[in-house]
Design an enzyme around this catalytic site. Structure first.
Site, PDB file in Angstrom:
ATOM      1  N   HIS A 503      51.365  41.957  53.275  1.00 32.82           N
ATOM      2  CA  HIS A 503      49.718  41.265  52.676  1.00 32.82           C
ATOM      3  C   HIS A 503      49.777  41.832  51.100  1.00 32.82           C
ATOM      4  O   HIS A 503      49.532  41.160  49.859  1.00 32.82           O
ATOM      5  CB  HIS A 503      48.780  41.991  53.069  1.00 32.82           C
ATOM      6  CG  HIS A 503      48.248  40.496  54.632  1.00 32.82           C
ATOM      7  ND1 HIS A 503      48.270  41.531  56.080  1.00 32.82           N
ATOM      8  CD2 HIS A 503      49.059  39.352  54.973  1.00 32.82           C
ATOM      9  CE1 HIS A 503      47.866  40.767  56.713  1.00 32.82           C
ATOM     10  NE2 HIS A 503      48.886  39.675  55.978  1.00 32.82           N
ATOM     11  N   GLU A 740      63.433  13.654  46.786  1.00 30.50           N
ATOM     12  CA  GLU A 740      63.820  14.723  48.145  1.00 30.50           C
ATOM     13  C   GLU A 740      65.324  15.199  48.320  1.00 30.50           C
ATOM     14  O   GLU A 740      66.016  15.538  48.879  1.00 30.50           O
ATOM     15  CB  GLU A 740      62.715  14.671  49.107  1.00 30.50           C
ATOM     16  CG  GLU A 740      61.996  15.155  48.080  1.00 30.50           C
ATOM     17  CD  GLU A 740      60.430  15.410  49.297  1.00 30.50           C
ATOM     18  OE1 GLU A 740      59.660  16.693  49.165  1.00 30.50           O
ATOM     19  OE2 GLU A 740      60.103  14.305  49.377  1.00 30.50           O
ATOM     20  N   ASP A 764      63.193  20.613  48.498  1.00 28.09           N
ATOM     21  CA  ASP A 764      63.733  19.715  49.916  1.00 28.09           C
ATOM     22  C   ASP A 764      64.635  19.286  49.283  1.00 28.09           C
ATOM     23  O   ASP A 764      66.032  19.325  50.102  1.00 28.09           O
ATOM     24  CB  ASP A 764      62.441  18.758  50.031  1.00 28.09           C
ATOM     25  CG  ASP A 764      61.638  19.169  50.880  1.00 28.09           C
ATOM     26  OD1 ASP A 764      62.023  19.857  52.463  1.00 28.09           O
ATOM     27  OD2 ASP A 764      60.690  18.780  51.362  1.00 28.09           O
ATOM     28  N   CYS A 811      58.431  18.248  40.757  1.00 29.49           N
ATOM     29  CA  CYS A 811      57.415  19.295  41.274  1.00 29.49           C
ATOM     30  C   CYS A 811      57.889  19.973  42.166  1.00 29.49           C
ATOM     31  O   CYS A 811      56.796  21.242  42.535  1.00 29.49           O
ATOM     32  CB  CYS A 811      56.193  18.506  42.070  1.00 29.49           C
ATOM     33  SG  CYS A 811      57.026  17.304  43.439  1.00 29.49           S
TER      34      CYS A 811
HETATM   35  C1  PEP Z   1      59.378  20.201  47.829  1.00 29.76           C
HETATM   36  O1  PEP Z   1      60.014  19.159  48.230  1.00 29.76           O
HETATM   37  O2  PEP Z   1      60.014  20.052  46.025  1.00 29.76           O
HETATM   38  C2  PEP Z   1      58.282  19.832  46.951  1.00 29.76           C
HETATM   39  C3  PEP Z   1      57.457  19.632  46.138  1.00 29.76           C
HETATM   40  O3  PEP Z   1      57.292  19.305  48.544  1.00 29.76           O
HETATM   41  P1  PEP Z   1      57.328  20.456  49.938  1.00 29.76           P
HETATM   42  O4  PEP Z   1      57.125  21.767  49.075  1.00 29.76           O
HETATM   43  O5  PEP Z   1      55.679  19.949  49.476  1.00 29.76           O
HETATM   44  O6  PEP Z   1      58.158  20.135  50.221  1.00 29.76           O
HETATM   45 MG    MG Z   2      59.233  18.472  50.019  1.00 29.81          MG
END
Ligand code: PEP
Ligand code: MG
Length: 885
Positions: A503, A740, A764, A811
């Site tokens: 934590h 992904e 992913d 992202c």
């Molecule tokens: C990813 O897979 O990079 C992504 C942004 O989605 P999550 O991390 O929510 O699976």
């Molecule tokens: Mg993802």
């Protein structure tokens, strides 16, 4: 979750079992041996009466017989224990030996079956003492009344040798004995009995926070809820008892509720058991090089200090990045002087009640503090802190902690002595369960122990005097201690123990405080007032460094600070490269509470709203209106800036129990993301309608997760078209897909025909490209999105999109790394969706980047061998990224 059985509780004549008849039951010795107190059993779970009160027999013969007439209610496959229910409802667990479950049944022969009625003296289990004894700590047999809140033991025979069939004690219903060892049980007389089972999905089993959540729900229930697993039973109101069941992922827990709202209570609790838990922090992979965290803070007072001025360098594990210069300050856990004997039962009981109440209100204030909007990304970390503190509240209320303390106070001990012993017995038991995560959570119990003891001893640790730029040295830092610090004065934290997922690591990172953990016990020898340089990026602590090093580091720190301030100041400006190329730097968000922090850091919109936040930890899916209200609130808070809403990405590690997903061998390759939405089309339709209603039209875009095939894209597009028409919306909504899965990048041109944009989810994409489970801590260091294969796929996706005039964003976590920005831009990415606290620095960097150079370096990176080589290449071309100069 599976429902087993439901029936109305009838009159005692037709359903006598759960309704104790008000008569004592005599417990006869189940075999020859030595009768002894439960306290002598070499196992804190039994000796601490965590499963209930009872006694123990050291066996001299080897056939366990029925100590009274009754029914066999539990006989595990391992045959090392048996539970009998007496006619008066008392349930007696007889556990042959300690840690005998591990023998897997070897050496035990059962003579009865579950459900069978037996007469007093009937043979139950034979055991081969000569075979078993060398393999286990003890053969002693605890006899435990597991529903001890309804019964008390009376008229105990004296310790010493007993013969089978000798009278040992009476088990008397509390109602006629006039006492109960448990606080206020919920009413249970008339009502339903409801049973169901629930499988544990959380990979760490039921640990402290889920146990706290379950106990909180059970305490609010009008019914009495009991959990059982194998031979272990737990009153669901006790988080400690729940943890001590030692329930692991895949175990199936039996939930029984008795009372007016039995079905609802049992189902709610079963769902909480099946929920993936709130252990996000615990789930974060621990770097392979990091040692396992130590368990608990020890007092520093006994450590011999180094002489002031001694120059030393320590290394540890980076828990929160940063560089700082400051002055050492030891956080000493004061040794409390705890009297063993009390000043009178009433006085000590009142003192304990008062100390618990004061601790409760201090924790409640801390929860309120962490619920307020705060610094960088405070939203999510504040939530984590709130969850930790909420679990602490539930420990405070734990019926076993209180009843064990009360017993000791009644026996003449002081409130402090009783509380300390009650908590520490359970800490020991947790550590002995052999589950690392549960053992880590012993620190939470320790925290509660300390807080109550401080109040009882009239001490207040909150006023720790700190110099400016304090570098704290401690063995470990409990969550409450962190909450009490004057963080404005803390420049760094160095812990001898702890771990990078503790934590304190999470909290330090969220407050931008450099922290190093697992730095070893010698760091506890550093006296107060020494000059310190803490370089958490390198995991290095220098004590009394050369004056020239201090000056040089100060300079770097100042430069960094000025740069961060300047970046924040300029963060509001839109982001363009020097040649005018527009790069949008937007935020990854999880809820409306995070919008303000993101905008303050310069977010130009939201590139990924993980809509899962609305779906997780609940018993049914959010309805259209609820979703619409949330999405509209976020859109409004973003004041016209773009909002990309990703449809539900559940499945795999994000469980939504109400979707009733089938059990899958490989859930990460199964019904997750858009596949789940298509499998449950009502979920998808509801969500799509909620998004389509958000105004102004054009601000919101839809992003589809876990796309692997064109067929899936087309099916979802048809749903969107149908719902738009049904709503009378004539403005089309921009629709994009997550990249992904490698298949999308490999035939990006075809996908680009179907959609308006791509957003690359590198978390992913890396997992599926390298075939490395993103939740597997052992692979964490290799699971690197800078791997040339991953970058090549991003480049392919960008090429396919560009040729059809579509834009590509990223992202995944790589977008939050400044080192990645030149590469991603060089590969053709025009939107970076990052965590809020990275945005200002990324925007500042992008404003300096030169496109031809980005392209050349990205091209060169694709030809390299490894992620390390790629990082090195970028660092060579842009040496100032991430440095202080
Ligand atoms: C990813 O897979 O990079 C992504 C942004 O989605 P999550 O991390 O929510 O699976
Ligand atoms: Mg993802």
């Amino acid at each position: 979750m599976k429902f087993l059985d439901r029936f109305r509780r009838a009159t005692p004549a037709t359903n006598p079992a759960p309704c104790p008849a008000p008569s004592p039951e005599v417990l006869l010795a189940p075999l020859d041996g030595t009768l002894q107190a439960l306290d002598t059993v070499p196992d804190p779970v039994f000796a601490g009466r965590m499963l209930g009160d009872g006694l123990a027999i050291d066996p001299a013969t080897n056939v366990l017989c029925a100590p009274f007439a009754g029914t066999v209610v539990a006989l595990p496959k391992t045959r090392h224990a048996i539970t009998l229910r007496a006619a008066n409802g008392a349930e007696l667990l007889m556990h042959i030996g300690i840690e005998t479950v591990g023998l897997g049944g070897d050496g035990f022969v059962a003579h009865v079956k579950e459900g069978q009625s037996v007469a007093a003296g009937d043979r139950l289990i034979s055991f081969d003492a000569a075979r078993i004894a060398p393999q286990v700590p003890s053969l002693v047999i605890p006899l435990i009344v597991t529903n001890g809140d309804d019964f008390v033991l009376r008229s105990r025979a004296a310790d010493g040798s007993v013969k089978r069939g000798a009278r040992c004690c009476e088990i008397v219903p509390a109602a006629i004995a006039g006492s109960s060892s448990m606080p206020e049980a919920p009413p249970e007389a008339e009502g339903e009995v409801f049973h169901c089972t629930s499988e544990i999905r959380d990979p760490f089993g039921i640990h402290a926070r889920p146990a706290g959540v379950i106990a909180t729900r059970a305490k609010a229930a009008a019914s009495r809820v009991t959990l059982s697993l194998g031979g272990r039973r737990a009153d669901a109101r006790s988080s400690v008892a729940i943890m001590l069941m030692g329930a692991q992922a895949g175990d199936v827990v039996h939930v029984e509720a008795i009372g007016p709202t039995a079905q609802k209570d049992a189902q709610d609790i079963a769902e909480l058991i099946a929920a993936p838990g709130s252990g996000a922090a615990a789930r974060e992979p621990r770097p392979a090089s990091a040692p396992a965290p130590a368990l608990a803070a020890k007092p520093l007072v006994a450590v011999a200090l180094d002489a002031p001025g001694i120059r030393r360098v320590f290394s540890g594990v980076s828990a929160a990045p940063g560089l700082a210069v400051g002055v050492s300050r030891r956080l000493v856990h004061e040794q409390l002087d705890i009297p063993e004997n009390g000043a009178g039962i009433e006085q000590e009981m009142a003192a304990l009640t008062d100390a618990i109440a004061r601790t409760r209100s201090a924790i409640e204030s801390a929860i309120a503090h962490f619920s307020e909007p705060g610094p960088v990304e405070h939203g999510s970390h504040g939530n984590q802190q709130t969850e930790i503190l909420t679990a602490h509240l539930s420990f405070l209320d734990d019926p076993y902690l209180r009843s064990t303390s009360d017993e000791m106070i009644t026996a003449g001990r002081s409130a402090a002595f009783a509380w300390k012993n009650a908590v520490e017995t359970q800490i020991t038991a947790l550590r002995q369960l052999g589950n690392e995560v549960l053992a880590e959570r012993a620190a939470d119990l320790l925290d509660i122990e300390r807080r109550v003891l401080l109040v009882l001893c009239g001490r207040n640790e909150t006023a720790l005097e700190l110099p400016d730029n304090a570098i704290l040295f401690a063995d470990d830092l409990l969550p409450s201690q962190f909450a009490d610090l004057d963080l404005k004065r803390v420049a760094g934290i160095c812990l001898a123990a702890s771990g990078p997922t503790s934590h304190v690591a999470i909290l330090s990172a969220s407050y931008g405080i450099a922290a190093i953990v697992a730095a070893g016990p010698d760091t506890l020898r550093v006296p107060d007032g020494q000059d310190i340089i803490i370089d958490a990026d390198k995991g290095q602590i220098s004590v009394n460094p050369a004056v020239s090093d201090v000056a040089a580091t100060r300079q770097v720190v100042e430069t960094r600070r000025a740069r961060v301030d300047a970046n924040r100041q300029a963060a509001g400006e839109i982001c363009r490269m020097p040649d005018g190329t527009r790069i949008e730097v937007v935020a990854n968000l999880g809820s409306v509470s995070e919008v303000a922090g993101a905008l303050a850091n310069g977010a130009e919109g939201c590139g990924l709203l993980r809509s899962e936040f609305l779906y997780l930890h609940r018993t049914s899916a959010p309805g259209e209106d609820e979703q619409f209200a949330e999405y509209q609130a976020i859109a409004t808070a973003l004041a016209g800036r773009p909002l990309v809403i990703r449809t539900l990405d559940a499945g795999a590690d994000k469980d939504v129990p109400y979707a009733h997903l089938p059990t899958e061998e490989n859930p990460a390759l199964g019904l997750r993301g858009v596949r789940l939405s298509l499998w449950q089309p009502d979920l998808l339709r509801t969500q799509v309608r909620a998004i389509l209603r958000v105004k102004p039209y054009g601000q919101c875009k839809i992003l589809l997760p876990m796309i692997a095939t064109l067929a899936d894209v087309r099916t979802v597009k048809a749903v969107i078209a149908a719902e738009s028409e049904a709503l009378g919306r004539d403005v089309p909504i921009e629709t994009g897909i997550m990249v992904e899965v490698p298949s999308v990048a490999l035939i990006a041109a075809q996908f680009a025909e179907e959609v308006d944009f791509f957003s690359v989810g590198t978390n992913d994409l890396t997992q599926y490209t390298l075939a490395m489970d993103r939740c597997n801590a052992r692979l964490a260091q290799q699971l690197d999105p800078f791997h040339p294969a991953v970058l090549r796929l991003i480049g392919l996706a960008a090429d396919g999109a560009r040729n059809r005039g579509r834009w590509v964003g990223v992202c995944g976590n790589i977008a939050s790394s400044p080192l990645a920005a030149p590469l991603l831009i060089g590969l053709g990415v025009t939107e970076l969706s990052a965590t809020a606290n990275a945005i200002a620095d990324i925007k500042a960097l992008v404003r300096t980047l030169d496109m031809p150079r980005c392209r050349a370096v990205a091209e060169a990176a694709l030809a390299l061998d490894s992620a390390d080589d790629v990082r090195h290449l970028v660092a060579t071309h842009w040496p100032t990224i991430g440095s202080g100069s």
